[in-house]
Design a protein around this motif. Structure first.
Motif, PDB file in Angstrom:
ATOM      1  N   LEU A  98      40.758  43.794  46.512  1.00 45.29           N
ATOM      2  CA  LEU A  98      41.903  42.904  46.289  1.00 45.29           C
ATOM      3  C   LEU A  98      41.979  41.837  47.368  1.00 45.29           C
ATOM      4  O   LEU A  98      42.178  40.650  47.083  1.00 45.29           O
ATOM      5  N   LEU A  99      41.801  42.234  48.632  1.00 49.82           N
ATOM      6  CA  LEU A  99      41.884  41.289  49.747  1.00 49.82           C
ATOM      7  C   LEU A  99      40.794  40.229  49.682  1.00 49.82           C
ATOM      8  O   LEU A  99      40.974  39.100  50.166  1.00 49.82           O
ATOM      9  N   ALA A 100      39.667  40.561  49.069  1.00 45.27           N
ATOM     10  CA  ALA A 100      38.542  39.627  48.992  1.00 45.27           C
ATOM     11  C   ALA A 100      38.663  38.640  47.835  1.00 45.27           C
ATOM     12  O   ALA A 100      37.946  37.641  47.789  1.00 45.27           O
ATOM     13  N   GLN A 101      39.602  38.893  46.901  1.00 47.76           N
ATOM     14  CA  GLN A 101      39.790  37.998  45.768  1.00 47.76           C
ATOM     15  C   GLN A 101      40.374  36.656  46.204  1.00 47.76           C
ATOM     16  O   GLN A 101      41.124  36.580  47.177  1.00 47.76           O
ATOM     17  N   SER A 102      40.091  35.607  45.422  1.00 48.32           N
ATOM     18  CA  SER A 102      40.798  34.347  45.618  1.00 48.32           C
ATOM     19  C   SER A 102      42.263  34.558  45.254  1.00 48.32           C
ATOM     20  O   SER A 102      42.569  35.184  44.232  1.00 48.32           O
ATOM     21  N   TYR A 103      43.150  34.056  46.087  1.00 45.30           N
ATOM     22  CA  TYR A 103      44.579  34.231  45.823  1.00 45.30           C
ATOM     23  C   TYR A 103      44.991  33.299  44.685  1.00 45.30           C
ATOM     24  O   TYR A 103      44.687  32.102  44.701  1.00 45.30           O
TER      25      TYR A 103
END
Length: 280
Positions: free
Chosen positions: A77-82
């Motif tokens: 999740l943290l690595a996804q584009s926001y």
């Protein structure tokens, strides 16, 4: 421009320093897709309840719940584009939010449910006490027609509310309770002082009765329905099945309590203010 860049850098540097602070407040947030086939339950922590009530923090938690439908770990999740800022990933956006709000922010955990392809059912959620308790539940049925009926959807919502109201419930049915948990409960009961002088055959009967009661306290289907204490959840599920014309069942559930298991640092308000003054 250099001045703006410097200020941003100082903010990020400050956010990095805040990243080791204990974050045990925050929000539990949920998201379910409009078709009711996918849902997420997520816990996002802050240091204080004050920041948890901030609109920027609330928006962050809501957006993260939506983004967590297609990943299986916090790291992913943290690595996804926001979604609200495509030029940075979630972790970078959280770091900037830490700099903005002045507190550490952590995505602690999440779970997502989805009705498998070719199966029928519904995923629903419930948030209680202003985001401090959250539940995600998945119910199964046999047909698309049943999945679309209001009685089935209402059952899902009522079951989610029931789970939120029953903190001792850990399993759907007694059959799901692991043998080692049952044995542990038996060992505890066998060692109670009030049974020390009882004959073994009497002791076994008393212990079995106590264990049966304890195991039912841990299971959802054996709970009295919060809206009608004369009806159990198991009976409620059967009644709904009769109403929609087919068998329905509770497939899985997860309950989060905000900050559970996090060791909070005890600090007086005066000490906290003094610490803040010393950091400026």
């Amino acid at each position: 421009e250099k001045g703006i860049e410097w200020l941003r850098q100082k903010g990020i540097a400050g956010a990095t320093k805040k990243s080791d602070r204990i974050a045990a407040e925050g929000l539990i947030e949920t998201y379910t897709q409009p078709d009711g086939r996918v849902g997420v339950l997520i816990e996002v922590n802050s240091q204080t309840d004050f920041v948890a009530r901030n609109e920027a923090f609330k928006a962050l938690a809501q957006n993260l719940a939506k983004q967590a439908t297609a990943v299986n770990s916090v790291e992913s999740l943290l690595a996804q584009s926001y979604t609200e800022s495509k030029d940075k990933n979630v972790e970078q956006y959280i770091t900037e939010t830490i700099a903005q709000l002045g507190e550490n922010i952590k995505v602690r955990r999440f779970v997502n449910y989805s009705v498998p392809e070719g199966s029928q059912g519904v995923v629903d959620s419930y948030i209680h006490t202003g985001g401090r308790v959250g539940v995600l539940v998945e119910l199964k049925c046999q047909s698309e027609a049943a999945a679309g009926k209001e009685e089935f959807k209402t059952l899902a919502r009522n079951v989610a509310m029931q789970i939120a109201a029953c903190p001792n419930v850990e399993y759907i049915s007694v059959d799901e309770i692991p043998a080692e948990i049952v044995q542990k409960e038996k060992d505890i009961e066998m060692g109670r002082d009030d049974l020390a002088k009882k004959p073994d055959n009497i002791k076994e009967k008393i212990v079995q009765g106590r264990i049966d009661k304890r195991l039912k306290e841990m299971t959802l289907l054996d709970q009295p329905y919060i809206r009608d204490q004369s009806t159990s959840i198991e009976e409620l599920v059967k009644q709904t099945g009769s109403s929609v014309g087919e068998e329905v069942s509770i497939n899985s559930f997860t309950r989060y309590i905000l900050g559970e298991g996090i060791e909070k640092k005890e600090e007086s308000f005066a000490d906290e203010v003094a610490a803040q003054m010393g950091n400026k």
